[in-house]
Design a protein around this motif. Sequence first.
Motif, mmCIF file in Angstrom:
data_model
loop_
_atom_site.group_PDB
_atom_site.id
_atom_site.type_symbol
_atom_site.label_atom_id
_atom_site.label_comp_id
_atom_site.label_asym_id
_atom_site.label_seq_id
_atom_site.Cartn_x
_atom_site.Cartn_y
_atom_site.Cartn_z
ATOM 1 N N GLN A 79 0.739 -1.022 0.050
ATOM 2 C CA GLN A 79 0.069 0.059 0.059
ATOM 3 C C GLN A 79 0.774 1.192 -0.146
ATOM 4 O OE1 GLN A 79 -2.520 -0.554 3.636
ATOM 5 N NE2 GLN A 79 -3.545 -1.910 2.425
ATOM 6 N N GLY A 80 2.216 0.978 0.117
ATOM 7 C CA GLY A 80 2.994 2.363 -0.279
ATOM 8 C C GLY A 80 3.196 3.023 1.191
ATOM 9 N N ARG A 81 2.988 2.046 2.201
ATOM 10 C CA ARG A 81 3.266 2.612 3.801
ATOM 11 C C ARG A 81 4.421 1.870 4.358
ATOM 12 N NH1 ARG A 81 0.045 1.189 7.076
ATOM 13 N NH2 ARG A 81 -1.139 -0.447 6.338
ATOM 14 N N ALA A 82 5.103 1.188 3.631
ATOM 15 C CA ALA A 82 6.284 0.421 4.220
ATOM 16 C C ALA A 82 7.341 0.015 3.276
ATOM 17 C CB ALA A 82 5.786 -0.954 4.818
ATOM 18 N N VAL A 83 8.589 -0.033 3.321
ATOM 19 C CA VAL A 83 9.866 0.023 2.403
ATOM 20 C C VAL A 83 10.827 -0.961 3.068
ATOM 21 C CG1 VAL A 83 10.649 1.958 3.339
ATOM 22 C CG2 VAL A 83 11.167 1.165 1.075
ATOM 23 N N ARG A 84 11.498 -1.802 2.074
ATOM 24 C CA ARG A 84 12.726 -2.728 2.504
ATOM 25 C C ARG A 84 13.960 -1.953 1.970
ATOM 26 N NH1 ARG A 84 13.205 -9.023 2.651
ATOM 27 N NH2 ARG A 84 12.367 -8.706 4.824
ATOM 28 N N VAL A 85 14.730 -1.574 2.993
ATOM 29 C CA VAL A 85 16.078 -0.902 2.420
ATOM 30 C C VAL A 85 17.239 -2.008 2.821
ATOM 31 C CG1 VAL A 85 17.553 1.082 2.767
ATOM 32 C CG2 VAL A 85 15.250 1.197 3.143
ATOM 33 N N VAL A 86 18.240 -2.219 1.616
ATOM 34 C CA VAL A 86 19.251 -2.978 2.081
ATOM 35 C C VAL A 86 20.572 -2.225 1.661
ATOM 36 C CG1 VAL A 86 20.494 -4.980 1.277
ATOM 37 C CG2 VAL A 86 18.086 -5.124 1.296
ATOM 38 N N SER A 87 21.512 -2.250 2.435
ATOM 39 C CA SER A 87 22.791 -1.633 2.418
ATOM 40 C C SER A 87 23.991 -2.620 2.447
ATOM 41 C CB SER A 87 23.003 -0.615 3.437
ATOM 42 O OG SER A 87 24.223 0.170 3.418
ATOM 43 N N LEU A 88 25.103 -2.412 1.524
ATOM 44 C CA LEU A 88 26.087 -3.252 1.559
ATOM 45 C C LEU A 88 27.597 -2.413 0.907
ATOM 46 C CD1 LEU A 88 27.299 -5.976 1.364
ATOM 47 C CD2 LEU A 88 26.485 -6.459 -1.117
ATOM 48 N N ASN A 89 28.397 -2.633 1.601
ATOM 49 C CA ASN A 89 29.629 -2.330 0.966
ATOM 50 C C ASN A 89 30.199 -3.561 0.060
ATOM 51 O OD1 ASN A 89 32.837 -2.588 0.797
ATOM 52 N ND2 ASN A 89 32.583 -0.796 2.274
ATOM 53 N N CYS A 90 30.409 -3.010 -1.117
ATOM 54 C CA CYS A 90 30.468 -4.099 -2.067
ATOM 55 C C CYS A 90 32.075 -4.803 -2.397
ATOM 56 C CB CYS A 90 30.095 -3.545 -3.490
ATOM 57 S SG CYS A 90 28.226 -3.403 -3.512
ATOM 58 N N PHE A 91 32.899 -4.315 -1.559
ATOM 59 C CA PHE A 91 34.320 -4.653 -1.426
ATOM 60 C C PHE A 91 35.089 -4.447 -2.825
ATOM 61 C CE2 PHE A 91 37.228 -8.603 -1.193
ATOM 62 C CZ PHE A 91 38.039 -7.837 -0.469
ATOM 63 N N VAL A 92 35.156 -3.257 -2.988
ATOM 64 C CA VAL A 92 35.979 -2.699 -3.957
ATOM 65 C C VAL A 92 35.484 -3.002 -5.354
ATOM 66 C CG1 VAL A 92 38.375 -2.550 -5.158
ATOM 67 C CG2 VAL A 92 38.017 -3.340 -2.761
ATOM 68 N N ALA A 93 34.125 -2.541 -5.524
ATOM 69 C CA ALA A 93 33.269 -2.700 -6.513
ATOM 70 C C ALA A 93 32.984 -3.900 -7.202
ATOM 71 C CB ALA A 93 33.927 -1.638 -7.632
ATOM 72 N N ASN A 94 32.908 -4.864 -6.408
ATOM 73 C CA ASN A 94 32.625 -6.267 -6.713
ATOM 74 C C ASN A 94 31.298 -6.607 -7.163
ATOM 75 O OD1 ASN A 94 32.265 -9.019 -6.709
ATOM 76 N ND2 ASN A 94 34.009 -9.339 -5.433
ATOM 77 N N ALA A 95 31.151 -6.547 -8.450
ATOM 78 C CA ALA A 95 29.455 -6.723 -8.857
ATOM 79 C C ALA A 95 28.852 -8.010 -8.453
ATOM 80 C CB ALA A 95 29.595 -6.839 -10.326
ATOM 81 N N ARG A 96 29.743 -9.204 -8.313
ATOM 82 C CA ARG A 96 29.059 -10.355 -7.342
ATOM 83 C C ARG A 96 28.680 -10.078 -6.280
ATOM 84 N NH1 ARG A 96 33.215 -14.844 -8.196
ATOM 85 N NH2 ARG A 96 34.687 -13.546 -7.628
ATOM 86 N N ALA A 97 29.331 -9.268 -5.564
ATOM 87 C CA ALA A 97 28.976 -8.921 -4.139
ATOM 88 C C ALA A 97 27.663 -8.236 -4.146
ATOM 89 C CB ALA A 97 30.069 -8.290 -3.437
ATOM 90 N N ALA A 98 27.500 -7.111 -5.060
ATOM 91 C CA ALA A 98 26.207 -6.472 -5.351
ATOM 92 C C ALA A 98 25.096 -7.273 -5.497
ATOM 93 C CB ALA A 98 26.538 -5.451 -6.189
#
Length: 335
Positions: A109-128
């Motif tokens: 309904q637009g009243r909640a959100v899931r946020v994920v934060s990650l340090n990707c270890f020197v721009a590692n796309a597999r980590a992201a």
Amino acid sequence: MNTDDQAQTGLKPHPRLALAASVLSWATLTVCYWRQPDWLAPVTLVPAWCWLVPALILTRLGFRRRQKRWCLVVLTLWAGFAVLFVEEARSVARLGNSPNAGWQEAREQGRAVRVVSLNCFVANARAAAEVAAYEPDVVLFQESPNREHLERLCRDFFGGDGAFIWGGDTAILARGHVQPHHVDGTSHFVHAAVELTSGFQANVISVRLNPPVFRLDFWSPGFWRDHRNNRIKHRRQIQDVMDEIEGIPQSRHLIIGGDLNAPPNDGALAPLRLRLVDTFRQAGRGWGNTGTDRFPLFRVDQIWASGSLRAESVFAQRTVHSDHRLVVCDLILQE
């Protein structure tokens, strides 16, 4: 005086000295964690629970039957220290908590959100790419992959509904529209106004503060000087973020997260506490420390939110390709 009496007399001061040392340690550490003096920054970088180990050893050395009451007093002091500064005890106790069905309905309904934060270890796309498993609405990257990788990741995360901004080291991706407010390749943060496809709107900042000082030679004056200077630099960087959000109305939802390279009670983060809430402290569950992934002693990856949002669940999760754990934060509008 016989030998036994001499031996006993020789032992008498030691329990008292041990208890005195324990009390002195308690007083010193309590002041350090409460006041956060910059010149003692290395002391408060140590997780508070680590100090309980030598404290209990000293108290045990000071135990004698005639001093049981004093030992109890000392243990009570340390219990108070743990309540105030050892957040792991609270989050581990909430291990079983998770968002309920009502949160998922609010999300739709637009009243909640899931946020994920990650340090990707020197721009590692597999980590992201590991973030996709947690079905995020908003993603905050630090040590971010490049623009080409972000375009692909955005499609993988959100299909055709996603958008992103990239500032070199930091990035924001979202399921919806992303309007850039601050994007500078030389800066330590990016800022955007986000409007999700569900209708949820917020200002979002992804930040990475200056890396920590990698020195263990605590006997050297340079060790203390470098830590102090890094704390001062963190203060300036946080002030830059606060200046950026100064014009945002209090009624506007605000989310700030990323790799702060400092524990959440650090003195440099004090300005954040004036306007936002540390979501893990509010609703964290399990072992929330994120650095490093294999040895998570420090909770340097954090998500902060304005008072208009309430954290329902926050947890750290192991990764395969990063040296940090990722943080998953479920937020809902305050009633």
